[in-house]
Design an enzyme around this catalytic site. Structure first.
Site, PDB file in Angstrom:
ATOM      1  N   ASN A 110      -1.452   4.304  -9.626  1.00 39.33           N
ATOM      2  CA  ASN A 110      -1.432   4.606  -8.195  1.00 39.33           C
ATOM      3  C   ASN A 110      -1.088   6.078  -7.945  1.00 39.33           C
ATOM      4  O   ASN A 110      -0.979   6.872  -8.875  1.00 39.33           O
ATOM      5  CB  ASN A 110      -0.458   3.669  -7.462  1.00 39.33           C
ATOM      6  N   HIS A 111      -0.912   6.437  -6.687  1.00 41.42           N
ATOM      7  CA  HIS A 111      -0.666   7.830  -6.311  1.00 41.42           C
ATOM      8  C   HIS A 111       0.806   8.197  -6.331  1.00 41.42           C
ATOM      9  O   HIS A 111       1.164   9.297  -5.907  1.00 41.42           O
ATOM     10  CB  HIS A 111      -1.265   8.108  -4.937  1.00 41.42           C
ATOM     11  N   MET A 112       1.655   7.298  -6.773  1.00 40.95           N
ATOM     12  CA  MET A 112       3.086   7.556  -6.942  1.00 40.95           C
ATOM     13  C   MET A 112       3.812   7.829  -5.634  1.00 40.95           C
ATOM     14  O   MET A 112       4.915   8.374  -5.626  1.00 40.95           O
ATOM     15  CB  MET A 112       3.319   8.716  -7.929  1.00 40.95           C
ATOM     16  N   VAL A 113       3.204   7.480  -4.504  1.00 42.08           N
ATOM     17  CA  VAL A 113       3.838   7.684  -3.200  1.00 42.08           C
ATOM     18  C   VAL A 113       5.028   6.739  -3.061  1.00 42.08           C
ATOM     19  O   VAL A 113       4.920   5.541  -3.330  1.00 42.08           O
ATOM     20  CB  VAL A 113       2.835   7.441  -2.058  1.00 42.08           C
ATOM     21  N   TRP A 170      -6.229  -0.231  -0.851  1.00 40.19           N
ATOM     22  CA  TRP A 170      -5.728  -0.690  -2.149  1.00 40.19           C
ATOM     23  C   TRP A 170      -4.281  -1.169  -2.072  1.00 40.19           C
ATOM     24  O   TRP A 170      -3.511  -1.004  -3.008  1.00 40.19           O
ATOM     25  CB  TRP A 170      -5.897   0.395  -3.216  1.00 40.19           C
ATOM     26  N   HIS A 171      -3.956  -1.806  -0.934  1.00 46.57           N
ATOM     27  CA  HIS A 171      -2.610  -2.336  -0.727  1.00 46.57           C
ATOM     28  C   HIS A 171      -2.651  -3.823  -0.374  1.00 46.57           C
ATOM     29  O   HIS A 171      -1.839  -4.299   0.412  1.00 46.57           O
ATOM     30  CB  HIS A 171      -1.899  -1.567   0.397  1.00 46.57           C
TER      31      HIS A 171
END
EC number: 1.1.3.16
Length: 668
Positions: free
Chosen positions: A137-140, A536-537
């Site tokens: 994932n984007h690590m957010v 994507w959640h």
């Protein structure tokens, strides 16, 4: 040695120095990596107290926490293998999608939405490796908002209210973002002693600064902490990055679990839960084309994710009776498994602008590689993400319903490959690629955070290796679509702000055949329906209140729990990774309490931040609270730690079922 390099460097002092430098950087690439947990060598039919299916974000955290208890034996199974090096370097996150470490799920074409996507389907990337989607994932780092958890509590009990879940967010978190750490008002909501690092950056990208200025011109206040409750606006996210490398529940928790009673099997595909007389007693799995059985004396726990968890439940007879019977599956429990699927709906808006708009921080690639190898800095170490949160109306100014996520793409970028990975069709990607040869592109992802639309997950067949059928259900409620004209126009308005106007920014309306000859608002609705995709959640397919109870136990089945994003009854307003870790942390304590085991790690009841204790923590649902009244300093968390002695646990091979089992899992 590179061909011809020896003669180029020479044999003198300078040549020796340069040769050593080249060898140094060649060697340091080997240091970019991780020693991942090894596979175990297990007897077929081995018994464990707990079997966890899925070593993703939730499974990694849960396995690590349960292994803290000396007399708990835990088996963790993962369908994938070790993450590749790209999973560690933040800038390579996009290269993992549509790869061998991605499940590559897609939705079912419905001929109603997503006509501008390839094959008319939504892409659904999910990690198929240790760490799961937490490894791609984007690590957010986002948590959602207090009202999200008030909804959960009304459905599943006070375990899931904001005050309680906040303690668990803080338990796992090691906040190092200086913009937050140096602000006592912000730090009251953050932890400093947890395992997963949440960091910021002092070198915000030029384009991000310009987007923040643009949103400020549009009336958004700049928010220094995007997790701060009841305060919305535009700001930069913190990220789960430690020393220039991805951090996650895998790296921070599972990799540091030292218990000899925790065994891990990788590349092992679980095909069924074994349920006898209403009790889950084990699982069936395939490894190296051989079938194995493992048994759970206490619980089987599914952490396989929003799509694979309902698939496994249904294959095992737990699901909607009509659907199961249509496939010839005996019904063990009639539950709405797979229903309630929902996700943040996302539509892209596009601008073009003059060259030089983005002023990319991407220096020449080889120099960026050298910087990263030398000290884990530079573009490769970054994951700059920002957003602007929008309320539905001025009457609820502290609760966002929408978000805008802008990105600036320099001229001649390899945009086409990313466009196709996102799922846009060939014609649209070609159109945007051609524009990027002349201009810089600005994309703004317009996202609906609280959709009313619902889809479902069903079995494709009784073959466990078939992907499930994902009926996204996007815009099945017309009310969701009705929001997008306002949202897209807000995204377009960035072109009218000072900086972007000076760069001749202008709106691009991609050609969508079905949307020609329409008024602007009608065109936006038509385009949104055609281009909508998943953020994507996805959540909700084994939801609390309908499939599992507030303790995450599957209704009507003993010894079976679900611990992953599928239990969320309603999606939170934000990225879901941190909430999934929180769910796993709560689940670990629920399980320990159920078996009368003391909690380990941070004592949440005694957690202190400054002079604010967990028992006196404010009700953050009240936005008018004056935090200055309860915060006097910024002390770090005082954690009461309980030491647990880890002892060897004998793995017993069953004899009464051994006739069914002939093989041993032999793993290098």
């Amino acid at each position: 040695m590179v061909c011809g390099l020896t003669s180029c460097l020479g044999s003198g002092a300078a040549g020796g120095l340069f040769s050593s430098a080249v060898q140094f950087f060649a060697a340091t690439q080997c240091l970019v990596g991780e020693t991942w947990p090894k596979d175990s060598v297990l007897q077929n039919g081995s018994r464990y107290d707990f079997i966890i299916v899925g070593a993703g974000t939730a499974g990694s955290a849960l396995a690590a926490r349960l292994s803290e208890v000396a007399n708990f034996s835990v088996l963790l199974l993962e369908a994938g293998g070790d993450p590749p090096i790209e999973a560690i370097i933040p800038a390579f996150r996009e290269t993992l999608k549509a790869s061998s470490v991605d499940w590559n799920f897609t939705s079912v074409e419905n001929n109603i939405t997503s006509q501008a996507l390839k094959r008319g389907i939504e892409q659904q990337p999910r990690g198929k490796m240790l760490g799961g989607s937490g490894s791609l994932n984007h690590m957010v780092y986002a948590r959602g908002f207090p009202s999200d958890y008030h909804e959960w509590a009304s459905i599943a009990g006070e375990t899931w209210n904001w005050t309680n879940v906040l303690k668990y967010f803080m338990k796992t978190e090691h906040m190092t973002d200086t913009n937050i750490v140096n602000n006592p008002e912000l730090m009251v909501y953050h932890g400093r002693g947890g395992a997963i690092e949440v960091s910021g950056t002092n070198e915000v990208m030029f384009s991000i600064k310009k987007f923040l200025q643009a949103f400020e011109e549009l009336g958004f206040k700049t928010v220094p902490d995007m997790t701060y409750p009841n305060s919305i606006g535009a700001g930069c996210f913190s990220h789960t990055i430690r020393n220039g490398e991805r951090d996650s529940s895998l790296r921070a928790l599972l990799n540091n679990a030292n218990s000899t009673s925790l065994h891990i099997l990788k590349d092992t595909f679980v095909t069924k839960i074994i349920i006898e007389n209403g009790t889950a007693i084990g699982i069936e799995a395939v490894k190296d084309d051989k079938t194995f059985l493992f048994y759970a004396d206490r619980e089987v726990i599914l952490s396989a994710g929003t799509f694979n968890t309902p698939k496994l439940l249904m294959l095992s007879g737990v699901g909607r009776s009509e659907h199961l019977r249509s496939l010839g599956i005996d019904v063990v429990a009639d539950l709405p498994v797979g229903s309630n699927l929902h996700d943040h709906a996302m539509v892209l808006a596009f601008l073009v602008a003059d060259n030089g708009t983005c002023v990319s921080d991407e220096a020449e690639n080889s120099m960026e590689a050298i910087k990263y190898l030398y000290d884990r800095t530079g573009f490769l170490a970054k994951a700059d993400n920002m957003a602007a949160y929008l309320p539905l109306s001025s009457s609820e100014p502290t609760v966002p319903e929408f978000a805008l996520y802008p990105t600036c793409i320099p001229q001649f970028s390899p945009f086409r490959s990313g466009c196709l990975t996102l799922g846009l069709n060939e014609d649209l990607c070609t159109e945007l690629h051609n524009l990027n040869q002349e201009y810089e592109l600005v994309t703004i992802a317009a996202v609906l955070l609280k959709p009313k639309s619902r889809g479902k997950v069903e079995l494709n067949s009784i073959n466990p290796f078939d992907d499930p059928l994902i009926y996204a259900g996007t815009f099945s409620e017309e009310q969701d679509l009705d929001h997008f004209p306002r949202l897209i126009k807000m995204a377009w308005s960035i072109a009218d702000t000072n900086y972007f106007r000076s760069k001749n920014a202008r709106v691009i309306k991609p050609w969508v055949e079905a949307c020609s000859n329409l008024t602007e608002s009608a065109w936006i609705k038509c385009m949104s329906r055609a281009m909508v995709t998943s953020a994507w959640h996805s959540v909700g397919t084994a939801a609390m209140g309908t499939v599992v109870d507030g303790d995450l136990k599957v209704l009507g089945i003993n010894g079976l729990r679900v611990v992953d994003a599928s239990v969320m009854p309603k999606i939170i307003r934000g990225n879901t990774n941190a909430p999934v870790v929180m769910i796993a942390e709560i689940a670990a304590d629920l399980i320990k309490e159920h078996y009368s085991v003391s909690r380990t790690g941070t004592n949440l009841n005694n957690m202190t931040i400054g002079n604010l204790t967990a028992s006196s923590m404010p009700n953050i649902s009240q936005p008018n609270i004056n935090l200055a009244d309860v915060i006097e300093n910024n002390d770090m968390i005082n954690s009461s730690l309980i030491e647990v002695e880890i002892t060897n646990v004998e793995i017993i091979t069953t004899t009464d079922r051994q006739s069914d089992i002939d093989d041993t899992v032999n793993v290098a």
